[in-house]
Scaffold this active site. Structure first.
Site, PDB file in Angstrom:
ATOM      1  CE  LYS A   1      45.568  43.862  36.610  1.00 46.18           C
ATOM      2  NZ  LYS A   1      46.362  42.659  36.168  1.00 46.18           N
TER       3      LYS A   1
ATOM      4  CE1 TYR B   1      42.792  40.015  39.379  1.00 45.25           C
ATOM      5  CE2 TYR B   1      44.289  41.046  41.172  1.00 45.25           C
ATOM      6  CZ  TYR B   1      43.538  41.013  39.770  1.00 45.25           C
ATOM      7  OH  TYR B   1      44.196  41.862  38.809  1.00 45.25           O
TER       8      TYR B   1
ATOM      9  CG  HIS C   1      40.990  43.088  36.391  1.00 48.93           C
ATOM     10  ND1 HIS C   1      41.153  41.469  36.141  1.00 48.93           N
ATOM     11  CD2 HIS C   1      39.621  43.094  36.543  1.00 48.93           C
ATOM     12  CE1 HIS C   1      39.866  41.125  36.506  1.00 48.93           C
ATOM     13  NE2 HIS C   1      39.098  42.008  36.860  1.00 48.93           N
TER      14      HIS C   1
ATOM     15  CD  GLU D   1      36.222  41.170  38.592  1.00 51.56           C
ATOM     16  OE1 GLU D   1      37.055  40.375  38.156  1.00 51.56           O
ATOM     17  OE2 GLU D   1      36.124  42.268  37.821  1.00 51.56           O
TER      18      GLU D   1
HETATM   19  P1  CMP Z   1      44.074  39.904  35.278  1.00 52.48           P
HETATM   20  O1  CMP Z   1      43.251  40.276  34.088  1.00 52.48           O
HETATM   21  O2  CMP Z   1      43.887  41.024  36.578  1.00 52.48           O
HETATM   22  O3  CMP Z   1      43.603  38.826  35.988  1.00 52.48           O
HETATM   23  C1  CMP Z   1      44.395  37.971  36.883  1.00 52.48           C
HETATM   24  C2  CMP Z   1      45.785  38.533  36.793  1.00 52.48           C
HETATM   25  O4  CMP Z   1      46.786  37.233  37.161  1.00 52.48           O
HETATM   26  C3  CMP Z   1      46.154  38.516  35.253  1.00 52.48           C
HETATM   27  O5  CMP Z   1      45.544  39.518  34.636  1.00 52.48           O
HETATM   28  C4  CMP Z   1      47.727  38.907  35.595  1.00 52.48           C
HETATM   29  O6  CMP Z   1      48.077  39.997  35.883  1.00 52.48           O
HETATM   30  C5  CMP Z   1      47.998  37.745  36.620  1.00 52.48           C
HETATM   31  N1  CMP Z   1      49.051  36.820  36.309  1.00 52.48           N
HETATM   32  C6  CMP Z   1      50.163  36.623  36.812  1.00 52.48           C
HETATM   33  N2  CMP Z   1      50.578  35.555  36.249  1.00 52.48           N
HETATM   34  C7  CMP Z   1      49.894  35.067  35.586  1.00 52.48           C
HETATM   35  C8  CMP Z   1      50.220  33.766  34.852  1.00 52.48           C
HETATM   36  N3  CMP Z   1      51.124  33.061  34.809  1.00 52.48           N
HETATM   37  N4  CMP Z   1      48.775  33.550  33.951  1.00 52.48           N
HETATM   38  C9  CMP Z   1      47.825  34.296  33.977  1.00 52.48           C
HETATM   39  N5  CMP Z   1      47.810  35.598  34.791  1.00 52.48           N
HETATM   40  C10 CMP Z   1      48.851  35.803  35.568  1.00 52.48           C
END
Ligand code: CMP
Length: 133
Positions: free
Chosen positions: A10, A50, A116, A127
């Site tokens: 990221k 997302y 991610h 994705e």
């Molecule tokens: P990622 O694995 O990219 O998948 C979804 C993303 O949402 C997660 O990582 C976090 O970076 C982001 N995110 C932000 N706030 C939250 C939260 N409260 N709970 C879970 N994911 C979150």
């Protein structure tokens, strides 16, 4: 069983010059790098990538963050790639991630959680279509 998955370093990971360390961990683990690219997410790409989170309260922040700078995406291949990669990246909340994992070693954030990775075959297929179209 050889399987493919996708990870994305990221914007926080790229800005902190962690790309080499992160890619190296996957190479040393034994995965083959199948595709690798640096790019910046557009807002529509991020919203599609997302989309599973689009009803969540953090969706706006998530899209804003992932579009805020360059990212590095990789498709990797190896045994049990999806589950093993999830183990290697660690818990979503970096401050809870186990030391030895990427988030556990390099971060403290939630939105800014460095990396991610696809959490299922279905997520990977969706994705990879957004990122490597
Ligand atoms: P990622 O694995 O990219 O998948 C979804 C993303 O949402 C997660 O990582 C976090 O970076 C982001 N995110 C932000 N706030 C939250 C939260 N409260 N709970 C879970 N994911 C979150």
């Amino acid at each position: 069983m050889a399987e493919r998955t996708l990870f994305i370093v990221k914007p926080d990971g790229v800005k902190r010059n962690l790309v080499g360390d992160i890619v190296s961990r996957f190479e040393k683990k034994g995965f083959e790098i199948v595709q690798l690219k640096m790019f910046t997410f557009t807002k529509p790409m991020a919203e599609e990538f997302y989309s599973v989170h689009n009803s969540k309260p953090f969706f706006g922040e998530l899209v804003s963050f992932i579009t805020s700078g360059k990212v590095v995406a990789a498709v990797i291949e190896g045994n049990n790639a999806i589950a093993t990669t999830r183990l290697m990246i660690g818990a979503t909340k970096s401050y809870e991630a186990t030391p030895g994992t990427i988030r556990g070693d390099f971060g403290l954030g939630i939105t800014d959680n460095i990396i991610h990775a696809s959490d299922s075959k279905e997520s990977f297929e969706k994705e990879v279509a957004v990122v490597f179209k």
